[in-house]
Design an enzyme around this catalytic site. Structure first.
Site, PDB file in Angstrom:
ATOM      1  NE  ARG A  65      -6.790  -8.398 -20.019  1.00  0.00           N
ATOM      2  CZ  ARG A  65      -7.173  -7.414 -20.624  1.00  0.00           C
ATOM      3  NH1 ARG A  65      -6.337  -6.387 -20.766  1.00  0.00           N
ATOM      4  NH2 ARG A  65      -8.129  -7.206 -21.642  1.00  0.00           N
ATOM      5  CG  ASP A  88      -8.305  -3.467 -22.316  1.00  0.00           C
ATOM      6  OD1 ASP A  88      -9.221  -4.502 -22.725  1.00  0.00           O
ATOM      7  OD2 ASP A  88      -7.220  -4.126 -22.037  1.00  0.00           O
ATOM      8  N   PRO A 118       0.777  -1.129   0.115  1.00  0.00           N
ATOM      9  CG  PRO A 118      -0.782  -1.513   1.620  1.00  0.00           C
ATOM     10  CD  PRO A 118       0.593  -2.095   1.116  1.00  0.00           C
TER      11      PRO A 118
HETATM   12  C1  9WO Z   1       0.452  -6.082   8.583  1.00  0.00           C
HETATM   13  C2  9WO Z   1       0.402  -5.661   9.936  1.00  0.00           C
HETATM   14  C3  9WO Z   1       0.100  -6.646  11.162  1.00  0.00           C
HETATM   15  C4  9WO Z   1       0.072  -5.833  12.550  1.00  0.00           C
HETATM   16  C5  9WO Z   1       0.190  -4.592  12.713  1.00  0.00           C
HETATM   17  C6  9WO Z   1       0.201  -3.750  11.515  1.00  0.00           C
HETATM   18  C7  9WO Z   1       0.264  -4.424  10.340  1.00  0.00           C
HETATM   19  N1  9WO Z   1       0.403  -4.030   8.918  1.00  0.00           N
HETATM   20  C8  9WO Z   1       0.599  -5.162   8.068  1.00  0.00           C
HETATM   21  C9  9WO Z   1       0.672  -4.720   6.647  1.00  0.00           C
HETATM   22  O1  9WO Z   1       0.403  -3.874   6.066  1.00  0.00           O
HETATM   23  N2  9WO Z   1       0.969  -5.915   6.139  1.00  0.00           N
HETATM   24  C10 9WO Z   1       1.392  -5.684   4.397  1.00  0.00           C
HETATM   25  C11 9WO Z   1       0.691  -7.139   3.989  1.00  0.00           C
HETATM   26  C12 9WO Z   1       2.796  -5.698   4.321  1.00  0.00           C
HETATM   27  C13 9WO Z   1       3.084  -5.921   2.913  1.00  0.00           C
HETATM   28  C14 9WO Z   1       2.432  -7.116   2.023  1.00  0.00           C
HETATM   29  N3  9WO Z   1       1.248  -6.931   2.307  1.00  0.00           N
HETATM   30  C15 9WO Z   1       0.169  -6.130   1.684  1.00  0.00           C
HETATM   31  C16 9WO Z   1       0.183  -5.594   0.309  1.00  0.00           C
HETATM   32  N4  9WO Z   1      -1.065  -5.920   2.274  1.00  0.00           N
HETATM   33  N5  9WO Z   1      -1.676  -5.201   1.451  1.00  0.00           N
HETATM   34  C17 9WO Z   1      -0.833  -5.186   0.113  1.00  0.00           C
HETATM   35  C18 9WO Z   1      -1.159  -4.456  -1.023  1.00  0.00           C
HETATM   36  C19 9WO Z   1      -0.478  -4.378  -2.075  1.00  0.00           C
HETATM   37  C20 9WO Z   1      -0.742  -3.624  -3.183  1.00  0.00           C
HETATM   38  N6  9WO Z   1      -1.766  -2.912  -3.372  1.00  0.00           N
HETATM   39  C21 9WO Z   1      -2.979  -2.632  -2.079  1.00  0.00           C
HETATM   40  C22 9WO Z   1      -2.212  -3.634  -0.906  1.00  0.00           C
END
Ligand code: 9WO
Length: 270
Positions: free
Chosen positions: A175, A190, A110
């Site tokens: 794709r 698209d 994120p």
């Molecule tokens: C996990 C966590 C646990 C306890 C306290 C805080 C915390 N933060 C996180 C967290 O943000 N984990 C992420 C999980 C770490 C990187 C990989 N993860 C992830 C990628 N979650 N969301 C994405 C993502 C990737 C691309 N676009 C949107 C969301």
């Protein structure tokens, strides 16, 4: 295109390689996908890949040594295939191939730069790429600064790990590989890829269902009228749902777009 994915959950990628267009692309050799598990590169006997965060707090952090070892293995694997191919092409298996460029390493989180179709098109043109999937609270910052070239986000929400995000990115890239879609032209149709506008509505048979009719213009054979209706629908939707996209595109609109847009705005304000 060859992609190596560094992930603690390689089996998740069967969702991508086992179904639909992405499955066919892998089978036809348009894309090769291999997974490298950092657990296999953990030197401690329990295969630990995570550790407690310095400074305290909840959750765990993926530690540098197994991740870096897995990333190096991923990179080496992509270069091996490439060097073998290059040597094969020259028909001089003995000769040393020229050193190959290091594959781009992408981390999904994120905190990344928002992913756009423009970025997808750029990545689709690469011949190799390493994707790093984080778990837990994320990866040690030193991996991001030293090993990762590009951090990408799908949007402002948190999921449990980078795998699903990596699969979304891969699907978008796959794709666009030449020959991946049945109809060679469909990728150009698209949302975002051609005009940058949102897609127009689509209809198929039957002509009427539960009192809902297909717009009359689509039933006639007037292709110019159909094209103009579709453009108007695209502009209308984009104006309503994504004013930010209209603002970005407007300077480059032609007279037809401007005329329709002016009419839509007048209708909306009266
Ligand atoms: C996990 C966590 C646990 C306890 C306290 C805080 C915390 N933060 C996180 C967290 O943000 N984990 C992420 C999980 C770490 C990187 C990989 N993860 C992830 C990628 N979650 N969301 C994405 C993502 C990737 C691309 N676009 C949107 C969301």
């Amino acid at each position: 295109m060859r992609v190596a994915v560094v992930t603690l959950f390689p089996a998740m990628f069967e969702a991508l390689t086992g179904h639909g267009i992405s499955s066919r692309a892998v089978q036809n050799g348009l894309m090769s996908l291999s997974c490298i598990n950092p657990r296999d590169y953990a030197s401690n006997k329990h295969g630990r890949v995570d550790d407690r965060p310095y400074g305290g707090g909840p959750g765990m952090v993926m530690s540098v040594p197994p991740l870096r070892a897995a990333l190096n293995a991923a990179q080496a694997q992509l270069s091996e295939v490439e060097e073998a191919e290059a040597a094969g092409e020259k028909g001089t298996g003995e000769q040393q191939a020229a050193p190959m460029a290091k594959p781009l390493c992408v981390y999904l989180s994120p905190q990344g730069e928002p992913l756009t179709q423009q970025r997808v098109e750029e990545l689709a043109g690469l011949d190799k790429m390493v994707l790093l999937c984080g778990r837990y609270e994320g990866v040690d910052e030193r991996v991001l600064t030293h090993d990762v070239d590009l951090e990408l986000s799908l949007g402002d929400y948190v999921i449990s790990g980078g795998e699903l995000a990596a699969m979304v990115l891969l699907d978008a890239v796959i794709r666009l590989q030449p020959g991946a879609l049945g109809d060679e032209d469909s990728a150009g149709q698209d949302s975002f890829s051609g005009s940058g506008l949102l897609d127009c509505p689509h209809y198929t048979r039957p002509e009427q269902t539960d009192g809902q009719r297909v717009p009359e213009v689509l039933l006639g054979g007037d292709h110019a009228a159909i094209a103009s209706w579709r453009l108007e629908q695209s502009l209308k939707r984009t104006l309503q749902r994504r004013p930010d996209v209209i603002a970005q595109l407007e300077p480059n609109f032609g007279p037809r777009e401007r005329e329709i847009l002016a009419r839509l705005r007048q209708a909306a304000s009266s």
